[in-house]
Design an enzyme around this catalytic site. Structure first.
Site, short mmCIF file in Angstrom:
data_model
loop_
_atom_site.label_atom_id
_atom_site.label_comp_id
_atom_site.label_asym_id
_atom_site.label_seq_id
_atom_site.Cartn_x
_atom_site.Cartn_y
_atom_site.Cartn_z
N GLN A 1 -59.91 -67.44 57.18
CA GLN A 1 -59.82 -66.16 57.41
C GLN A 1 -60.01 -65.73 58.48
O GLN A 1 -60.56 -66.34 59.46
CB GLN A 1 -60.95 -65.51 56.25
CG GLN A 1 -60.84 -65.43 54.86
CD GLN A 1 -62.07 -64.67 54.11
OE1 GLN A 1 -62.71 -65.32 53.64
NE2 GLN A 1 -61.96 -63.33 54.14
N HIS A 2 -59.90 -64.23 58.85
CA HIS A 2 -60.07 -63.45 60.08
C HIS A 2 -59.12 -63.61 61.10
O HIS A 2 -59.07 -62.79 62.19
CB HIS A 2 -61.34 -63.75 60.39
CG HIS A 2 -62.44 -63.55 59.27
ND1 HIS A 2 -62.67 -62.04 58.67
CD2 HIS A 2 -63.55 -64.21 58.85
CE1 HIS A 2 -63.65 -62.23 57.69
NE2 HIS A 2 -64.26 -63.30 57.85
N ASP B 1 -59.47 -68.45 52.35
CA ASP B 1 -59.75 -69.91 51.98
C ASP B 1 -61.10 -69.53 51.06
O ASP B 1 -61.06 -70.28 49.87
CB ASP B 1 -60.44 -70.55 53.05
CG ASP B 1 -61.47 -69.97 54.09
OD1 ASP B 1 -61.75 -68.78 53.98
OD2 ASP B 1 -61.71 -70.56 55.32
#
Length: 541
Positions: free
Chosen positions: A142-143, A302
């Site tokens: 992520q991110h 994830d």
């Protein structure tokens, strides 16, 4: 007391079948692959009933119809994590594992996305290719911020979730919006350095030339799905899902929409963002050297894919002990935690996934094993030989600082060391209990947000520790279900691909293996002792 395992369960997939049957003959392509019936060109409808091989009839001869073999419907799930890319290929109906592949990613907190694509290609090759696969979905870290220019090319290496240079930007943005609690009210989560929007502010302040070249901003899984679809050159549309979008800091899970005003605040300008797809929607079809003609699922982050991979239902808590520790729960309630302990994410099924993340998890066990000069099996044996509470010895495991609670400069601490507790067994027990107490604090934070707790599912590399499995129910205060070790993120992506392929209200109910339930009497005294000393740590020098 240490727990004993109970109730080993294995089930079979129950797949509802339509009462109306239409047989189709799939067109065989040059590469030898079958495209999915009903979703590919070159299909022709035939009479209902089993397909029969063509035979030549002669007068007076009795001819038996020989059923033609039907192609097996398979799906692929891709896990593009910080460390590596994993690929699993599974049967779309049963979830049976057919083959796997893996390739490493480079280390670092700033990575050219081209490395992800090369690793994906290598992992697919190791898995035997995707020519026979009907649908694919990607779960990824992520991110991370992927910037694209007018031609759809990457502007600069992606800043990943673990790039701490944006920590000052998180503090600035928090103050600008009104202080503590303001971002949680707007997007469900308080900002920390991992969130994408903080990377946008860092880029605006340090690389205005990169900002000027940027047309679109997307996440790692968005970019990989786009590449699988052929990229901008093939007219592919950038797409994402609610789950991964909820970790950007400029998407509201509760409202289900982007907050372009918050992106502009951080980035200094607006940017095109991926279309947010419904859970079972398709992002198109593959058109790359890796795969052609396969249906592409929406993909997800994830943590959301891992929840899908273990079959988490409403109320199920997933405790993951990996590089970081994650406690999440599938919920029908959108959370808003002004303290910042709980990130108010969405999940990959249309619900929510409030989540608590700790920086210190499996590597705490690694550190203790190295300190004692033992392997993990011996560390477990030592821990289980010591009494509950380790005679008052407590390890506060902030070995790398900590995110929950927010103590980025903190270090670990050992309290209650006496002549009687100065043994390898006591240290081993304090290590496992300290790790679990940090995760139990995360579970308490979720409960405080009003979410209900059903099962607790324990996964990740740390869940392979016998001591962790046996002590977890005592410290967490709930029975703990431990599924067979697996690639949960890739499995969840594969399950999402199967859902996109089949349609319906819910993903297929795969049962991927046996699970063991551990139970133990709660040990609240361990939690109380930990609470006495968890804030007594020194900052790093």
């Amino acid at each position: 007391m240490a727990s004993t395992p109970s109730r080993v369960g294995r089930g079979r997939l129950s797949v509802p079948r339509s009462s109306c049957h239409l047989s189709v003959v799939p067109k065989v392509h040059a590469r030898g692959s079958f495209r999915h019936p009903g979703r590919a060109r070159g299909l022709r409808a035939v009479a209902a009933g089993p397909a029969e091989s063509p035979v030549r009839r002669s007068r007076g001869a009795r001819v038996l119809a020989v059923p033609m073999p039907q192609p097996r419907s398979t799906v692929a799930g891709i896990d593009s994590s910080t460390q590596s890319c994993k690929v699993v290929v599974r049967d779309a109906e049963t979830g049976e594992l057919l083959r796997t592949g893996r390739a490493a990613h480079p280390d670092g907190s700033e990575v050219d996305p081209a490395h992800w694509w090369r690793a994906l290609t290598e992992a697919v090759r190791e898995a035997g290719g995707l020519d026979d696969v009907a649908a694919i979905a990607v779960g990824a870290q992520q991110h991370g911020s992927v910037l694209l220019d007018d031609a759809g090319e990457v502007v600069r290496p992606a800043l990943l979730w673990n790039d701490g240079r944006s920590a000052p930007a998180a503090a600035e943005l928090t103050a600008e919006l009104g202080g503590r609690g303001a971002w949680a009210r707007e997007v469900g989560s308080e900002l920390v350095a991992s969130f994408t929007v903080t990377k946008m502010r860092w880029l605006a302040e340090h690389e205005p030339e990169s900002v000027a070249r940027t047309r679109s901003v997307c996440l790692p899984h968005d970019w990989l799905t786009h590449r699988l679809a052929g990229g901008a050159g093939a007219g592919a549309v950038l797409a994402t899902d609610r789950g991964d979008a909820s970790g950007t800091g400029y998407f509201s899970p509760a409202a289900g929409e982007y907050r372009h005003d918050l992106l502009r605040r951080a980035f200094g300008t607006d940017a095109e963002l991926p279309v947010v797809l419904a859970a079972a929607a398709s992002a198109g079809t593959s058109a790359s050297d890796v795969s052609r003609g396969a249906l592409l699922g929406a993909g997800t982050g994830d943590n959301m894919a891992a929840a899908l991979g273990v079959g988490a239902q409403l109320g199920d808590v997933v405790v993951s002990i990996g590089t970081s520790g994650v406690v999440s729960v599938v919920s029908d309630v959108a959370t808003t935690d002004p303290s910042g302990l709980v990130a108010g994410f969405a999940d990959a099924t249309g619900h929510y996934l409030p989540l608590v993340c700790t920086l210190n998890a499996a590597r705490v066990l690694d550190s203790a094993a190295a300190l004692l000069g033992v392997d993990h099996a011996e560390l477990s044996r030592l821990a289980l030989s010591a009494p509950a509470g380790s005679g008052g010895l407590v390890l506060v495991p902030y070995l790398e600082g900590e995110r929950t609670p927010v103590k980025p400069d903190s270090t670990g601490a050992l309290h209650g060391l006496t002549l009687s507790t100065s043994t390898p067994a006591h240290l081993a027990r304090a290590t496992v209990e300290g790790l679990l107490c940090g995760l139990a604090d995360g579970l308490d934070a979720l409960v405080a947000q009003g979410v209900r707790v059903g099962r607790v599912v324990l996964v990740g590399g740390g869940a392979r520790s016998e001591a962790v499995r046996r002590l977890a129910p005592a410290v967490l205060g709930h029975p703990v279900v431990v599924p067979e070790p697996g690639e949960y993120v890739a499995d969840g992506a594969a399950r999402q691909a199967a859902w996109a392929l089949a349609g319906g209200e819910a993903p297929p109910s795969w049962v991927l293996g046996a699970s063991t339930t551990f139970e133990a009497d709660p040990t609240p005294a361990v939690r109380d002792r930990y609470a006495e000393v968890r804030d007594l740590t020194a900052n790093r020098v």
